[in-house]
Design an enzyme around this catalytic site. Structure first.
Site: not given
Length: 260
Positions: A182, A227
């Site tokens: 990610n 993230d």
């Protein structure tokens, strides 16, 4: 970072990002813990924007404003120092992650017709396929000082991948066995590449040609997966997560969580 700075949140229905800034709106009912060199204990965490469209890929512009991608609207928005929001770029092919290089070019991971490319000042697709097949799920990216681009591709199941586009335009797959590739970021001297993998942040040593070696775990998040990533002037790494922004020292020590 000044210890008296206000930490501010951009919030949306789909995702969220945390940034440093000043804002005039009513602060959220959260305060940061004391993280030496980063933020003083009790500093307010303040909401500066919220909406029903996504806010992702936040970066700072040279003038001090903030840019963030809104994938469903295919738009990049800008927030100035007075928290005024305006459209920065439209028709972005679903840009969901952004980067700026030293020439002021705007790079994006584009998620509608999946590709990685340049949106401004001149639009150009850098890569939309690899090894005979289309890219799937271009996720996040970072640009190095040579003009090369590192990016993650989370949609390639069961093996999400990490790639490098060198300054001449050749694309190389660096890793294809990262479960949840990610966020991606370079350290300050561009000798290390960081990639998030669920609750871990991985580190790789960068070689002169931009490829990588020596994969290892750099740090472990508390309570949730990571993230996006950001880095500050001293090399501390920041990882967004559902419970807040988790801060790591340049050596990978977990320094604390700024709650969101």
């Amino acid at each position: 970072m000044k210890s008296r700075a206000v930490f501010a949140i951009l919030s949306c229905l789909i995702g969220s990002a945390l940034v440093l800034g000043q804002a005039a709106q009513t602060p959220a009912e959260k305060t940061a813990p004391n993280i030496p060199g980063v933020v003083a204990g009790g500093t307010r965490v303040q909401l500066i924007w919220t909406g029903f469209e996504s806010a992702d890929g936040i970066i700072s512009a040279p003038d001090g404003s903030l840019l963030f991608a809104q994938e469903p609207a295919s738009r990049i928005s800008r927030i100035d120092k007075d928290a005024k929001v305006s459209t920065y770029l439209s028709d972005t092919n679903g840009a969901g992650a952004l980067a700026l290089d030293s020439q002021g070019r705007v790079f994006a991971a584009q998620r509608h017709n999946v590709s990685v490319g340049i949106l401004a000042p001149v639009r150009r697709v850098l890569v939309d396929s690899y090894d005979g097949g289309p890219l799937t799920g271009a996720n996040d990216l970072v640009v190095d000082k040579k003009g090369g681009v590192y990016f993650t591709e989370s949609g390639r199941m069961p093996n999400p991948a990490v790639y490098y586009i060198n300054p001449e335009g050749r694309t190389t797959r660096l890793a294809s066995d990262i479960e949840r590739a990610n966020g991606i970021m370079l350290n300050r001297d561009e000798a290390i590449l960081y990639v998030t993998n669920s609750e871990f942040v991985l580190a790789f040593d960068i070689q002169p040609d931009g490829t990588v070696l020596h994969r290892r775990i750099f740090g472990t998040l508390e309570g949730a997966g990571a993230d996006g990533l950001a880095i500050d002037a001293t090399g501390r790494l920041y990882a967004t997560s559902p419970i807040g922004v988790q801060v790591f020292s340049p050596q990978g020590q977990h320094l604390g969580i700024i709650p969101t």
